[in-house]
Scaffold this motif. Structure first.
Motif, PDB file in Angstrom:
ATOM      1  N   TYR A  11     -52.227  26.045  12.872  1.00 49.38           N
ATOM      2  CA  TYR A  11     -51.140  26.896  13.332  1.00 49.38           C
ATOM      3  C   TYR A  11     -51.660  28.203  13.917  1.00 49.38           C
ATOM      4  N   LEU A  22     -44.571  30.487  13.830  1.00 54.68           N
ATOM      5  CA  LEU A  22     -45.787  29.719  13.610  1.00 54.68           C
ATOM      6  C   LEU A  22     -45.706  28.466  14.465  1.00 54.68           C
ATOM      7  N   GLY A  24     -47.655  25.039  15.897  1.00 46.65           N
ATOM      8  CA  GLY A  24     -48.717  24.101  15.622  1.00 46.65           C
ATOM      9  C   GLY A  24     -49.475  23.690  16.863  1.00 46.65           C
ATOM     10  N   LEU A  46     -42.036  23.510   8.581  1.00 44.46           N
ATOM     11  CA  LEU A  46     -43.209  23.783   7.758  1.00 44.46           C
ATOM     12  C   LEU A  46     -42.943  23.423   6.300  1.00 44.46           C
TER      13      LEU A  46
END
Length: 610
Positions: A11, A22, A24, A46
């Motif tokens: 991330y 965040l 990925g 998440l």
């Protein structure tokens, strides 16, 4: 096929200083809270890939990906390669002041060949407990629920379906597309030219922020080996710093587990008092005096609102609200099925003696950097020192916030000594009114008690509690805090005991050896590694210090980010992410190593090197 859960080191983070996303390496925004860090999530895959919500843009074909930041910025670039082509996604958020609202920009650009992409816009407000209503607009998609409105503007054709709004599209070499997501109804230009201008303004803002401190930055940080990770830590720390209040979030996330499948899952979207003196040391030596003074002002306001030093809290909300009541979200699976998912933090109600030392040390450090205390500021400082003198013999939960019965934690006693010591120093050097004779006597009593009951001769080490036998990595700070010289035999014994019994592999340390009663074996605690390096420097074991630091750097993410802990078996990151305390530790560690090499800091010598 998409992985259900990504590793934390996959991330990156972008943000506007009040919240973050965040993102990925698969192109998915898996965590975002609006409008603030501590607000309920709108994208929370998440913590639950099924119901948490995400904002995904990814190739439909098998791909390889990697990501990095545009130099000296928090603009994230993710590159996807397939057999047919290559795509770059640039993600960024204009900082507070550049935009009236939180906005996430996502620029897609095909650099060669052609690439088939899939997009999914599926917010899940209130930690996934609510489903928004979708509607097509002239320029994209609007998702709303109650007072929450999210506006996605894009030229790509998103169709509303059961999972949210989705799109399949192809970009050819040289083609670009934008997705602009705003919190609230959008009232600004989203033409391609305006979007490019927003990215350029954001790039310049981050570059200028770093350059503004250039002349004040300690040359101790100038090192080809680790200079770049210091800069990335600096940028990550800024993302967690609120420009309106001055508060610094401990991390951007909640409930990322310290032990997979265990119950060590806590909410870190608060500001901890114990970070204060180490944070200010990092900010002043990096040249970020404005951020340091903003944080001091925030701490001043918190102290002034308390009825007495006894009611000082361990942690505070980032936006001034009282309390951090802890509760669980039972409907969420948790990261890799680690439950419970918690919001709020019960540590706010704990009694922890060390905060008196942290606050007094912070205030003392600011006077060394040129701050003059007002009469009111000295009065509340004196109250804190008096409180430390009054309660130092009590039991507490300690720096590690144990959820069991209070104990006579050695590090807590050391921090009470710090409160008395710094109080005496300030009163003596400034002529402040203070019960100096009583303070000196109490300081000496604490010092003697720690040496007599906190040092175990059989283990040749300071231990976790009075008359105990277990080790505690927090005691590596004893020379850093000036409690004993770095070359004292008892300090050297504590270093060696930690290297032997707390070691979790090259460059890694567990924080203690005690069974804390919680399920699951936690990982190595990142900041403890940096404490070890500083202890080694102060012990004159310079080669060991540098090698230990270099080994620790092996566990930083490819983007230069740190979590709270590391799994020694797999090297995977554990705990909330990115973690301010870890990045503060890295910055200060580099400072000590630079000074060890004879580089001038340009500031007063740091703790333990005075």
């Amino acid at each position: 096929m998409q992985k259900e859960y990504l590793d934390l080191e996959e991330y990156g983070i972008v943000g506007n200083l009040e919240t973050c996303a965040l993102i990925g390496r698969n192109g998915s925004v898996d965590w975002m809270c609006l409008p603030w860090f501590e607000s309920p999530s709108v994208f929370g895959a998440l913590l639950d890939p099924g119901r948490g919500g995400r904002f995904l843009v990814t190739p439909e074909e098998k791909f390889h990906s990697f990501h990095g930041y545009i130099s000296h910025t928090n603009i994230l670039e993710t590159t996807f390669r397939t057999i047919q082509g290559q795509m770059v996604i640039q993600d960024f958020m204009p900082v507070v002041g550049q935009s009236k609202q939180a906005v996430l920009y996502r620029k897609l650009h095909c650099t060669w060949g052609s690439i088939r992409m899939y997009g999914l816009f599926a917010p899940a407000p209130a930690y996934g407990s609510e489903t928004p209503e979708y509607e097509k607009t002239e320029h994209g998609i609007r998702a709303s629920h109650g007072d929450l409105a999210l506006q996605l503007v894009t030229s790509l054709d998103f169709q509303i379906g059961e999972e949210g709004a989705a799109s399949r599209f192809v970009l050819q070499e040289g083609q670009s597309a934008w997705l602009v997501l705003a919190h609230g109804d959008m009232d600004f230009d989203t033409s391609n030219a305006a979007n490019e201008a927003a990215m350029e303004r954001t790039r310049r803002w981050w570059n200028n922020w770093l350059e503004q401190c250039g002349g004040k930055r300690a040359c101790a940080f100038e090192d080809d080996v680790w200079g770049h990770v210091v800069t990335r830590s600096e940028l990550a720390l800024k993302l967690l710093t609120n420009p309106r209040t001055g508060a610094v979030a401990a991390a951007a996330t909640t409930s990322l587990p310290e032990a997979l499948g265990g119950e060590r899952n806590w909410d870190y979207r608060f500001s901890w008092v114990r970070d204060s003196s180490f944070l200010l040391q990092a900010l002043f030596h990096l040249g970020h005096h404005q951020e340091a003074m903003n944080y001091i002002r925030w701490i001043d306001e918190k102290i002034a609102k308390e009825d007495s030093a006894r009611t000082l809290q361990v942690l505070y909300s980032l936006h001034g609200e009282d309390g951090a009541e802890e509760r669980t979200l039972s409907e969420l699976r948790g990261y890799r099925d680690a439950k419970p998912v918690r919001i709020g933090n019960g540590a706010s109600e704990q009694f922890q003696l060390d905060i008196f030392g942290e606050l007094t040390n912070m205030i003392y450090q600011t006077t060394r950097y040129g701050r003059n205390l007002s009469g009111a500021q000295w009065r509340y400082t004196r109250d804190i020192v008096n409180m430390a003198a009054e309660v130092w013999q009590e039991k507490d939960q300690g720096i590690w916030e144990m959820r069991g019965e209070p104990r006579h934690n050695v590090y807590s006693k050391v921090m009470c000594w710090v409160a008395l010591d710094r109080g005496v120093r300030m009163a003596e050097s400034n002529g402040f009114d203070a019960p100096l004779e009583a303070w000196r006597a109490t300081r000496d009593a604490i010092h003697n008690a720690v040496l007599e009951r906190g040092f175990n001769k059989q283990r040749n080490s300071f231990v976790d509690v009075f008359d105990g036998e277990e080790l505690d990595a927090a005691n590596l700070l004893i020379p850093v805090l000036g409690f004993l010289p770095g070359d004292d035999p008892r300090v050297l014994g504590t270093i060696d005991a930690a290297l032997e019994h707390l070691s979790a592999g090259d460059g890694l340390l567990f924080r203690y050896t005690i069974d804390d009663g919680l399920r699951g074996k936690e990982g190595a605690f990142a900041v403890c590694s940096f404490w070890m390096v500083k202890a080694l420097v102060l012990a004159g074991r310079n080669d060991e210090a540098e090698q230990f630091f270099l080994h620790t750097l092996d566990y930083i993410s490819p983007l230069g980010l740190l979590s709270e802990e590391v799994n020694p078996a797999s090297s995977a990151m554990l705990g909330n992410f990115p973690q301010a305390f870890s990045h503060i530790g890295l910055i200060n560690c580099a400072l000590y190593l630079g000074l060890m090499r004879g580089k001038d800091s340009g500031q007063p010598r740091p703790m333990g090197m005075e």
